[in-house]
Design a protein around this motif. Sequence first.
Motif, PDB file in Angstrom:
ATOM      1  N   THR A  45       0.836  -1.198   0.000  1.00 27.52           N
ATOM      2  CA  THR A  45       0.000   0.000   0.000  1.00 27.52           C
ATOM      3  C   THR A  45       0.870   1.247   0.000  1.00 27.52           C
ATOM      4  O   THR A  45       1.898   1.312   0.667  1.00 27.52           O
ATOM      5  CB  THR A  45      -0.910   0.004   1.235  1.00 27.52           C
ATOM      6  N   THR A  46       0.454   2.256  -0.738  1.00 25.35           N
ATOM      7  CA  THR A  46       1.157   3.533  -0.809  1.00 25.35           C
ATOM      8  C   THR A  46       0.354   4.600  -0.064  1.00 25.35           C
ATOM      9  O   THR A  46      -0.809   4.379   0.283  1.00 25.35           O
ATOM     10  CB  THR A  46       1.347   3.953  -2.278  1.00 25.35           C
ATOM     11  N   PRO A  47       0.950   5.775   0.189  1.00 25.13           N
ATOM     12  CA  PRO A  47       0.244   6.817   0.944  1.00 25.13           C
ATOM     13  C   PRO A  47      -1.072   7.281   0.316  1.00 25.13           C
ATOM     14  O   PRO A  47      -1.871   7.953   0.981  1.00 25.13           O
ATOM     15  CB  PRO A  47       1.261   7.963   0.970  1.00 25.13           C
ATOM     16  N   ASP A  48      -1.313   6.948  -0.959  1.00 26.10           N
ATOM     17  CA  ASP A  48      -2.571   7.382  -1.571  1.00 26.10           C
ATOM     18  C   ASP A  48      -3.751   6.511  -1.133  1.00 26.10           C
ATOM     19  O   ASP A  48      -4.862   6.660  -1.640  1.00 26.10           O
ATOM     20  CB  ASP A  48      -2.459   7.366  -3.108  1.00 26.10           C
ATOM     21  N   ALA A  49      -3.488   5.597  -0.175  1.00 22.81           N
ATOM     22  CA  ALA A  49      -4.535   4.765   0.440  1.00 22.81           C
ATOM     23  C   ALA A  49      -5.102   3.713  -0.506  1.00 22.81           C
ATOM     24  O   ALA A  49      -6.126   3.119  -0.213  1.00 22.81           O
ATOM     25  CB  ALA A  49      -5.671   5.624   0.989  1.00 22.81           C
ATOM     26  N   LEU A  50      -4.442   3.472  -1.638  1.00 20.19           N
ATOM     27  CA  LEU A  50      -4.856   2.399  -2.535  1.00 20.19           C
ATOM     28  C   LEU A  50      -4.185   1.116  -2.060  1.00 20.19           C
ATOM     29  O   LEU A  50      -2.967   0.994  -2.118  1.00 20.19           O
ATOM     30  CB  LEU A  50      -4.446   2.715  -3.977  1.00 20.19           C
ATOM     31  N   GLU A  51      -4.981   0.192  -1.561  1.00 17.44           N
ATOM     32  CA  GLU A  51      -4.418  -1.013  -0.966  1.00 17.44           C
ATOM     33  C   GLU A  51      -3.928  -1.965  -2.043  1.00 17.44           C
ATOM     34  O   GLU A  51      -4.632  -2.290  -2.983  1.00 17.44           O
ATOM     35  CB  GLU A  51      -5.466  -1.703  -0.097  1.00 17.44           C
ATOM     36  N   ARG A  52      -2.710  -2.409  -1.894  1.00 15.03           N
ATOM     37  CA  ARG A  52      -2.120  -3.367  -2.823  1.00 15.03           C
ATOM     38  C   ARG A  52      -1.432  -4.461  -2.001  1.00 15.03           C
ATOM     39  O   ARG A  52      -0.556  -4.161  -1.195  1.00 15.03           O
ATOM     40  CB  ARG A  52      -1.077  -2.696  -3.728  1.00 15.03           C
ATOM     41  N   ARG A  53      -1.826  -5.696  -2.196  1.00 17.08           N
ATOM     42  CA  ARG A  53      -1.248  -6.797  -1.442  1.00 17.08           C
ATOM     43  C   ARG A  53      -0.893  -7.957  -2.366  1.00 17.08           C
ATOM     44  O   ARG A  53      -1.718  -8.408  -3.145  1.00 17.08           O
ATOM     45  CB  ARG A  53      -2.210  -7.291  -0.357  1.00 17.08           C
ATOM     46  N   ILE A  54       0.335  -8.441  -2.222  1.00 14.33           N
ATOM     47  CA  ILE A  54       0.773  -9.641  -2.920  1.00 14.33           C
ATOM     48  C   ILE A  54       0.186 -10.838  -2.177  1.00 14.33           C
ATOM     49  O   ILE A  54       0.001 -10.794  -0.959  1.00 14.33           O
ATOM     50  CB  ILE A  54       2.306  -9.708  -2.939  1.00 14.33           C
ATOM     51  N   ASP A  55      -0.091 -11.905  -2.886  1.00 10.69           N
ATOM     52  CA  ASP A  55      -0.672 -13.069  -2.226  1.00 10.69           C
ATOM     53  C   ASP A  55       0.297 -13.658  -1.197  1.00 10.69           C
ATOM     54  O   ASP A  55      -0.062 -13.865  -0.040  1.00 10.69           O
ATOM     55  CB  ASP A  55      -1.060 -14.135  -3.265  1.00 10.69           C
ATOM     56  N   THR A  56       1.522 -13.966  -1.603  1.00  8.08           N
ATOM     57  CA  THR A  56       2.542 -14.465  -0.680  1.00  8.08           C
ATOM     58  C   THR A  56       3.889 -13.884  -1.084  1.00  8.08           C
ATOM     59  O   THR A  56       4.212 -13.829  -2.274  1.00  8.08           O
ATOM     60  CB  THR A  56       2.610 -16.003  -0.699  1.00  8.08           C
ATOM     61  N   LEU A  57       4.669 -13.457  -0.095  1.00  4.80           N
ATOM     62  CA  LEU A  57       5.989 -12.893  -0.361  1.00  4.80           C
ATOM     63  C   LEU A  57       6.998 -13.541   0.572  1.00  4.80           C
ATOM     64  O   LEU A  57       6.818 -13.559   1.787  1.00  4.80           O
ATOM     65  CB  LEU A  57       5.986 -11.375  -0.147  1.00  4.80           C
TER      66      LEU A  57
END
Length: 318
Positions: A45-57
């Motif tokens: 996630t970046t400060p623009d509040a757009l949630e981004r998540r990888i499935d597994t890292l």
Amino acid sequence: MVSSSHEAMHRLFQHDHGVFTRTARALGYPFSELVDASLMPTDCTTPDALERRIDTLLRVDTHGSEGSFLLAVEAQSAKDPDKPGSWAYYAAFLREKYDLPVLLVVICNDRRTAAWAARPVDFGVPQWSTLTVRPLVLGPHNVPVVTDPDVARDDIPLATLSAITHSKDANAGAILKALAAALKTVDEDDAMIFAELTERGLGKTPAAATWRKIMAADLSFFRSETAQKLRAEGREAGRDEGRDEGRTEGRAEDVLLLLAQRDIAISDSVRERVLACTDFDVLEGLFIRAIRATSAEELFDEAAPTAARAEGASDSRA
């Protein structure tokens, strides 16, 4: 909504970090033997509040030429034109944040989806590509077909991946029989986890019915969701309301049983909270978290808001 099949395809890599390296080497990719691997935060996630998540890292450390690198695992069950852009973002973000090479692996259980995901995607103008996304795709086109129980016994995580990625193939039944035979040779705790991952990974494919029949042959040993459903349906046949209640109560007991088998202390407050939950979807989430949790309280780190909403909805209906 994230599907159970989607979860199983990438969570297998969380449970056994080396399954990727072994699978890749079986396909002829010269990856070195894994020395160590650790789960990494999946939040992009970046400060623009757009949630981004990888499935597994995972951060993977080897003694080979790769050294240390990040293994980003994405589960993909269908074509999605927006995904290549997300994958490009993940790769760039992770490279910048951790200063490590990034390997993007996409797991598919459908040949058409796998072919689509494997195509290099260029980002830039027609005259010049600034960035090319080229994931390493593992699917029914290249994951080994494990139908020999001895081979399955030697590498149960790989056999599980084989069952999930080949769930729509004609030889799915043979793979599942080999996996079931292999599971009977390992610790019951591990067997339950891999049986559960297999069940979720099969989704709503015809192979799921085959797996239910195999599991039903020895319900005292296999305590996956399939076994719980079969027992609940047998007790509550013809009584819809009773069956739903039994299914929910059984899942709550599954959560506590899994924690106990992993020797994790369960406080009275956690036990009461799990048993009091009447939302099956919330209990499903708790069960998944129980597979990797290091404490009973960790179950509610992310599930608590959902549980609270479910309880609030129940109160409002009352």
